[in-house]
Structure formats: C-alpha cells, structure tokens
Write a protein that holds these residues in place. Structure first.
Motif, mmCIF file in Angstrom:
data_model
loop_
_atom_site.group_PDB
_atom_site.id
_atom_site.type_symbol
_atom_site.label_atom_id
_atom_site.label_comp_id
_atom_site.label_asym_id
_atom_site.label_seq_id
_atom_site.Cartn_x
_atom_site.Cartn_y
_atom_site.Cartn_z
ATOM 1 N N LYS A 1 0.900 -1.151 0.011
ATOM 2 C CA LYS A 1 -0.029 -0.096 -0.078
ATOM 3 C C LYS A 1 0.818 1.153 0.064
ATOM 4 O O LYS A 1 0.492 2.092 -0.893
ATOM 5 C CB LYS A 1 -0.740 -0.144 1.253
ATOM 6 C CG LYS A 1 -1.756 1.213 1.225
ATOM 7 C CD LYS A 1 -2.906 1.073 2.602
ATOM 8 C CE LYS A 1 -3.732 2.181 2.562
ATOM 9 N NZ LYS A 1 -4.558 2.101 3.793
ATOM 10 N N SER A 2 1.817 1.426 0.861
ATOM 11 C CA SER A 2 2.757 2.708 0.826
ATOM 12 C C SER A 2 3.928 1.964 1.563
ATOM 13 O O SER A 2 4.338 0.961 2.228
ATOM 14 C CB SER A 2 2.121 3.499 1.649
ATOM 15 O OG SER A 2 1.820 3.389 3.168
ATOM 16 N N SER A 3 4.925 3.191 1.433
ATOM 17 C CA SER A 3 6.153 2.783 2.191
ATOM 18 C C SER A 3 6.991 4.095 2.367
ATOM 19 O O SER A 3 6.678 5.029 1.658
ATOM 20 C CB SER A 3 7.271 1.780 1.335
ATOM 21 O OG SER A 3 7.665 2.719 0.155
ATOM 22 N N SER A 4 7.823 4.311 3.625
ATOM 23 C CA SER A 4 8.458 5.590 3.763
ATOM 24 C C SER A 4 9.688 5.131 4.499
ATOM 25 O O SER A 4 9.951 4.069 4.916
ATOM 26 C CB SER A 4 7.707 6.319 4.893
ATOM 27 O OG SER A 4 7.246 5.676 6.035
ATOM 28 N N LEU A 5 10.825 6.175 4.089
ATOM 29 C CA LEU A 5 12.005 5.794 4.583
ATOM 30 C C LEU A 5 12.286 7.323 5.318
ATOM 31 O O LEU A 5 12.287 8.363 4.945
ATOM 32 C CB LEU A 5 13.068 5.747 3.543
ATOM 33 C CG LEU A 5 14.683 5.616 4.033
ATOM 34 C CD1 LEU A 5 14.929 4.296 4.655
ATOM 35 C CD2 LEU A 5 15.688 5.683 2.594
ATOM 36 N N THR A 6 12.446 7.069 6.608
ATOM 37 C CA THR A 6 12.945 8.141 7.675
ATOM 38 C C THR A 6 14.086 7.811 8.458
ATOM 39 O O THR A 6 14.641 6.681 8.397
ATOM 40 C CB THR A 6 11.849 8.447 8.583
ATOM 41 O OG1 THR A 6 11.480 7.246 9.346
ATOM 42 C CG2 THR A 6 10.626 8.802 7.648
ATOM 43 N N VAL B 1 15.134 4.256 9.051
ATOM 44 C CA VAL B 1 13.949 3.208 9.423
ATOM 45 C C VAL B 1 13.050 3.169 8.045
ATOM 46 O O VAL B 1 12.551 3.975 7.597
ATOM 47 C CB VAL B 1 13.046 3.590 10.441
ATOM 48 C CG1 VAL B 1 11.903 2.758 10.825
ATOM 49 C CG2 VAL B 1 13.980 3.615 11.870
ATOM 50 N N LEU B 2 12.950 2.091 7.331
ATOM 51 C CA LEU B 2 11.821 1.756 6.301
ATOM 52 C C LEU B 2 10.520 1.201 6.729
ATOM 53 O O LEU B 2 10.666 0.039 7.386
ATOM 54 C CB LEU B 2 12.703 0.817 5.253
ATOM 55 C CG LEU B 2 11.866 0.543 4.027
ATOM 56 C CD1 LEU B 2 11.301 1.628 3.334
ATOM 57 C CD2 LEU B 2 12.431 -0.417 3.124
ATOM 58 N N LYS B 3 9.545 1.779 6.508
ATOM 59 C CA LYS B 3 8.270 1.313 6.953
ATOM 60 C C LYS B 3 7.625 0.811 5.806
ATOM 61 O O LYS B 3 7.265 1.609 4.732
ATOM 62 C CB LYS B 3 7.433 2.350 7.785
ATOM 63 C CG LYS B 3 6.234 1.654 8.348
ATOM 64 C CD LYS B 3 5.683 2.710 9.517
ATOM 65 C CE LYS B 3 4.462 2.131 9.921
ATOM 66 N NZ LYS B 3 3.801 3.208 11.018
ATOM 67 N N ILE B 4 6.793 -0.288 5.717
ATOM 68 C CA ILE B 4 6.170 -0.881 4.860
ATOM 69 C C ILE B 4 4.952 -1.045 5.166
ATOM 70 O O ILE B 4 4.476 -1.882 5.968
ATOM 71 C CB ILE B 4 6.731 -2.177 3.714
ATOM 72 C CG1 ILE B 4 8.268 -1.661 3.466
ATOM 73 C CG2 ILE B 4 5.912 -2.787 2.795
ATOM 74 C CD1 ILE B 4 8.975 -2.825 2.951
ATOM 75 N N ILE B 5 3.815 -0.665 4.555
ATOM 76 C CA ILE B 5 2.339 -0.957 4.780
ATOM 77 C C ILE B 5 1.584 -1.730 3.983
ATOM 78 O O ILE B 5 1.676 -1.202 2.633
ATOM 79 C CB ILE B 5 1.567 0.313 5.271
ATOM 80 C CG1 ILE B 5 2.192 1.119 6.283
ATOM 81 C CG2 ILE B 5 0.234 0.136 5.624
ATOM 82 C CD1 ILE B 5 1.803 2.449 6.645
ATOM 83 N N THR B 6 0.960 -2.864 4.108
ATOM 84 C CA THR B 6 0.460 -3.744 3.061
ATOM 85 C C THR B 6 -0.932 -3.769 3.347
ATOM 86 O O THR B 6 -1.703 -3.126 4.476
ATOM 87 C CB THR B 6 1.045 -5.064 2.927
ATOM 88 O OG1 THR B 6 0.333 -5.826 4.042
ATOM 89 C CG2 THR B 6 2.442 -5.264 2.934
ATOM 90 N N GLU B 7 -1.595 -4.138 2.388
ATOM 91 C CA GLU B 7 -3.232 -4.353 2.553
ATOM 92 C C GLU B 7 -3.720 -5.804 2.065
ATOM 93 O O GLU B 7 -3.120 -6.127 1.040
ATOM 94 C CB GLU B 7 -3.700 -3.159 1.996
ATOM 95 C CG GLU B 7 -5.453 -3.045 2.129
ATOM 96 C CD GLU B 7 -5.923 -1.722 1.783
ATOM 97 O OE1 GLU B 7 -6.546 -1.033 2.423
ATOM 98 O OE2 GLU B 7 -5.911 -1.570 0.365
ATOM 99 N N GLY B 8 -4.738 -6.481 2.772
ATOM 100 C CA GLY B 8 -5.087 -7.841 2.167
ATOM 101 C C GLY B 8 -5.370 -8.744 3.137
ATOM 102 O O GLY B 8 -4.632 -8.738 4.318
#
Length: 689
Positions: A467-472, A479-486
C-alpha cells in the motif's frame, strides 16, 4: 595416553538383595622401577534379570505355559575414553518346572547397544536353544566402540507343555531358579580383556501376571493453522491431517489368530480435561513393506472394515519394492483394521492418516482453548482386548516472517548499489498463521549515512498488496516502513519461496570512517491475524514480531588514513579520501580567501591493538612532494595554516619549516618545535602518539 604395559583386572563380587550379583573389572596397579602407577579407569559390568509374565495360553487347542524373562546386559565405562566390545556371550540355564525343561524358547530383542547390529538385524543365527541341556546361548560378534553406559536387553519366552500348564490355576506355588552366565570380550587400550559375570535368582510364581503383547500409539503434534485459517474463508475447506501410529508388540505370535484395531471415539480436551466432540475422517491406511513381510508374511493381509462391518479395502503382500503398502480411503468414519495371524514375534506398526474436518461447529475463541486431541482405541485379539487412548498435542500456529539477503558483507569506502533484501512471510504449512494487513519496519545500522530505496515489490501472492512505504531517520538510524493491505485465504504448500516475498532494492553508503564491524538489520512487524509470534517484542504495549539479519561492514585492512577538507569553497563542500588518491575540487577565480578545515583520521583495522603510532604529513601547498619517495604531487595552490592542530587523543604535535624533515626528533636540522607563533610559516607536521 594411558600406559599400555601390563594391565591386570581384578574381579570383585558384590551381592545385593534378591541374589543380584554385580561383577566389576577394575584397573589394578603395577610397579616399575619402584614407582607405583595407577591404571586409570574401570569397566563396570552388570547382569540383571526379572520375570515379566507368567501366563497359561492355548496354542492349536493345547494348553501351554509361558514364563517370560527380561535379561539386561549392562556395561558402564568409567574414566576410559572408549572401549571396543568385540563379543558378548550370554548363557541362560532355563528354569526347570516339575522336572521339565521348556519345549521351545523364543527371544525378542528390546534393546541392542553392545553390538553393531540393530534390533531388526537380530536373528536365529545369533542364538540357539538346546533342549537336552536346557541352555539358551546368545552370542553376538561386534566391533562396537562405547564411551558410556550401554546395554542389551532381551525378552526370553520359556514355553512349557500342557502338563506344566495344568499347574496354573491350582493355587500351587511354583519356585523357579534362573541362572545366567555372561562373558564380554573387550579391547581396552589395545589389550584384549574378558570380563565374566553371573546372576542367579529364584522366583516364586502362583497367580498369572504380565502381558504377551502391548498396544500403544505414538503421540503427535497437531498444529491449528488450518483450523484458524477456515475462519478467514467463505467456504471452510481446509482439513487438518495427522498420522495415527499404532504399535503392537507381539511377544508370542502363536497365541494370536488375528489383531483388530478399532476406533471408539475422539474429542478435544481443554486444560481442565473437559471434552468437546470432534468429527474425524480416515483417509489412508499404510504399513512399511518390510514390517508387513516380517510380521504378517507373504500370505498375510490387512482388512479395512467400516463401522457397519463391511470390508472396504484390503492390503496384501506385494513383490514390488515400495517403502509402504497402502490403501486410500474415501474419508471413512470409524473403522476397524484387521490383520491376519502374525507369523513371528516383533513390533507391528500400522499407520492411519486421519483428518480433522473443516467445519468444527466451534468459534475461533473456543478452538484457541483446545490443548489436546484424544483418540480412544481398542485392540482385540484371541488373547483378549484392551482399550488404549492416544493423547495428541494441539499446538498453536505462529507468525514467523524472516529477513534474508543474498549478500551480507558491504564496503565502507564505496557506495553499495542494488542491495536486495527479502522479507519471507514463511506461511507454507499448518504451522503458520495466515496474514491480514501486515506492516513491516526495518531498522538499519547507524553506520549507514546515506540511503535510498529504489523499489519494493510483492511476489508470489496476489492477496497481499504493497500500500505504501516511507524511509525516515529515527535516532540517527534509517527506518523503512512498509504498509500492506489484504487478507490471505490459502497456504503456499510445497512452495520453495517460503510463501509471499517482499523484495526491497536499496543503495546505501556508510560513513567513510566506519571500522570493520558486524551489525544487525532489525525487522519489527505486525500481523492482524496473529495467534502468536515465533519471536516477539513489546513496544508501547503492542506485541510485535521481530527478526534480524547480521551484516558486516568491511573497511580496508590495517591502518587506514582518512583525509578530509571541509568548506574549501566557503559553501560547505567536502573533499575526502582514504589512504591515497587524487581529489579534485573547484574554486571560483577572483573570490575572497576561504577558511577550510583539514581533518586527518587514523583507524586501526587490525585484529589487535596498536601503539606508538606516528603521523608525518605536509601542509597542502604548491610544489609538494610525497614524503616517502619525493614524487611530485602537482599541487597548484598553497594553504597557509591559520592556527594550530587539535586532536581527540592525548598526543604531541610537532611543527617544522623544513620540508625535508624526518621523524627523528634528535636531529637539530629537522627543526621540530611544539610552540609556534606564526603557523603560516610551517610546512610539515609530525604527530607522535
């Protein structure tokens, strides 16, 4: 190495209760040149015996009496590294009852550890019974190396005729005497030794006791993954398969006409042993061909009968070389497995593949409290019947994502490009949870100073989408955050990809001053459908799964010299080099002078500490040469020093105007000084640690 000269053994006898006699072969001492030396170590040997069964049985319409004796031959190694057993010899004098010796004898091996043979290889060639003398001899050749306590164990059936059998039930006390002689040959430090021992016991027998067969089943672990997964499906269709392993020990085959194994009920149990009914179906019956051939023979059979008494299938002996003989069943309910007459003694193992049906008629919360699946079984033979339960453990499924990388070693000097990381959801069996809306956080080591994510792809599953990702940066770490859906509704059974993969491609660079070190990439994740995490942590009262991957940062080996010029153009630009090499920067013409900072870092990348380190260098200036060989550096600009040098360590700084100065402080022409008024005159610097 123990001394291998003369080794004598004394045999000492200790008498215990019940006429149990132990013999110990103990290292003696010997004398050489008037000095006493201990022969370290000892071999303690023991022979035990006990009557296990006393039964009157019928064979071919005639009464027989069976006295079953358990014999243990134990060798214990003390202080020796090892002993090689070359031969074991047991001689058992059969009990005489009413002046009669046994008419036949049968031997069933229960444990063989003093020989290279295993139980399945034990045969008539290893023992014999002589009716005239009434003696049983078990002789096993071997080259078995033992380092600790080991033993052989045998069950010996002494079978008497009907005249002796008639004594049973007349309330008559029968006294028997069992005498055993044993001799073990061993190679101890290249010396062959024979250790003998004996055991004589008397037994008083009156009432029948013991069994000539046993019935049991192996308890198995059953995971709840498929049971839970059915609650994610519109149509519940996942069966939970498991194998029921029935084991029948046959100690006297002649008394059995056949063997029947019956299903009599099954239910779930909670921690308080409350029972909850469950529907099971039978999918297959199988037996190893070698086991079928040995116990049931070439004329043998196994019949599968349904709960109405109808024969459904049959397993027969086959000449084809297959590991298992088996028949598939069409999800039958309770069944009866009936065998032909056993042709010999031994262990008969029949496996039944069963399944827990998808529609349990329980809520998911109820399934969570079930701890066991208990099966009630009944075995019926011509000798009698026995009920035996099988208590299988119900185990929770778990979420167990893992992080993998093809490469795990990275340079600290150059940028590391196209680095692939894989998140494997690891959901290929009933031991796994299915995933719902999982999220992932990857925390990278703080040594990484620059990082970019090029792409993130989900592979091998179309039910979960990125769904989305962000690198902060958090606390100086990327920190890499990965959000999925399903929501997943299926398992990737047999998949070599370990279920769904999330593939991440990145470029990153470490600080140039990073030493060689091993660090970790830590992954924290959440699965909304989790039962439990294989590994977990608690953050802000939230339970998260956790996994990690070790990575190694590799700096150049040895002493590393890092040169840095900062703000040389007044705009904060940096030139940096490691050990050597040409660095080029641009300065605008006709501009005012700039104040730049020149830094030198020295890293120790040896595997040991270094001391007395000295650094000799020249201030950047026109016509500079390399100190070691006077090669021209072709510098075209001079940087006069504005002030003295500061350091992070306790070192002494020397300055000189002599471009040819060496590190020798005792030579006056080197002009080394520690106090300077006009730094713009100094051309060379010496740092002594």
């Amino acid at each position: 190495m123990r001394n291998r000269l003369l080794k004598k053994f004394v045999v000492s006898m200790i008498v215990f209760n019940l006429f149990l006699t132990n013999f110990a072969a103990i290292g003696n001492t010997w004398l050489q040149s008037g000095i006493s030396h201990a022969l370290y170590g000892q071999v303690v040997t023991t022979i035990n015996q006990d009557v296990q069964a006393y039964r009157k049985v019928q064979v071919g319409g005639e009464d027989k009496l069976v006295v079953q004796l358990k014999v243990e031959n134990i060798i214990e190694i003390q202080d020796y590294d090892s002993v090689t057993i070359t031969n074991t010899n047991l001689e058992i004098v059969s009990p005489i009852i009413k002046n009669k010796k046994p008419e036949t004898v049968k031997i069933i091996p229960k444990r063989i550890e003093l020989s290279n043979k295993d139980i399945s290889q034990f045969s008539q060639e290893d023992w014999r019974y002589t009716g005239i003398t009434g003696k049983v001899k078990i002789n096993m050749e071997s080259e078995k190396v033992v380092t600790q306590s080991k033993q052989d164990e045998f069950l010996i059936n002494f079978i008497y005729d009907n005249e002796v059998a008639d004594l049973v039930g007349e309330n008559e006390n029968i006294e028997i005497n069992c005498d055993i002689q044993a001799e073990n040959w061993m190679n101890i430090d290249e010396n062959f030794q024979s250790v003998g021992r004996s055991n004589n016991r008397q037994f008083n027998l009156r009432e029948e006791f013991g069994n000539l067969s046993t019935y049991s089943a192996e308890n198995v672990d059953i995971y709840k993954g498929y049971m839970y997964a059915n609650y994610n499906l519109e149509t519940q269709n996942l069966e939970t398969d498991f194998t029921e392993k029935n084991k029948i020990e046959i100690y006297y085959s002649e008394i059995f006409e056949n063997i029947e194994i019956h299903d009599t009920g099954s239910y779930f149990l909670d921690e308080f042993q409350n029972e909850f009914g469950v529907v099971l179906k039978n999918k297959r019956v199988q037996i190893k061909k070698s086991n079928f051939d040995k116990i049931l023979g070439q004329e043998g059979y196994i019949k599968i009968i349904d709960e109405n008494g109808n024969q459904i299938e049959e397993i027969l002996a086959q000449t084809v070389q297959e590991e298992f003989l088996k028949v598939d069943l069409n999800h039958l309910g309770n069944i009866n497995v009936k065998t032909s007459k056993p042709v010999t003694e031994g262990l008969l193992e029949i496996e039944i593949i069963k399944s827990i049906q998808p529609n349990l008629n329980y809520t998911r919360a109820q399934v969570e409290i079930f701890n066991n699946l208990e099966l009630n079984k009944k075995c019926i033979t011509s000798y009698g019947e026995i009920n035996y339960p099988i208590t299988n453990t119900l185990k929770e499924s778990s979420t167990n994502a893992v992080l993998e990388m093809q490469e795990d070693s990275f340079s600290t000097i150059i940028e590391n490009k196209n680095v692939d990381l894989k998140i494997l959801l690891n959901n290929t069996s009933e031991q796994s949870d299915l995933y719902v809306n999982p999220t992932f956080e990857l925390e990278f080591p703080q040594q990484i100073t620059n990082m970019s994510v090029k792409n993130i792809n989900g592979l091998f599953d179309n039910q979960i989408e990125i769904k989305s990702s962000s690198l902060t940066k958090v606390n100086n770490k990327y920190v890499l955050k990965i959000i999925t859906e399903g929501s997943q509704t299926r398992f990737d059974m047999g998949s070599i990809t370990e279920g769904m993969n999330i593939v991440i491609n990145v470029d990153f660079k470490t600080g140039i001053d990073t030493p060689t070190s091993e660090e970790q990439i830590v992954m924290k994740y959440i699965n909304e459908n989790v039962v439990e995490y294989k590994e977990s942590i608690v953050e802000n009262e939230v339970i998260k799964g956790v996994a990690s991957k070790n990575v190694e940062f590799e700096a150049p080996h040895g002493i590393v010299n890092i040169n840095t010029i900062e703000n040389y153009n007044g705009e904060g630009s940096i030139l940096q080099g490691v050990n050597h090499g040409e660095l080029t920067g641009e300065l605008a013409i006709g501009q005012e002078g700039k104040v730049a900072t020149n830094k030198i870092q020295v890293l120790n990348n040896y595997d040991y500490a270094c001391d007395k380190i000295s650094v000799l260098g020249r201030v950047p200036s026109k016509d500079n040469n390399i100190i070691t060989d006077n090669t021209e550096l072709q510098s075209n600009i001079t940087f006069p020093m504005k002030n003295g040098i500061t350091t992070s360590e306790d070192v002494t700084i020397y300055y000189s105007t002599n471009l040819e100065a060496t590190e020798d402080l005792t030579i006056a022409d080197n002009n080394w000084v520690t106090e300077v008024n006009d730094f713009s005159r100094d051309k060379i610097i010496f740092n002594s640690g």
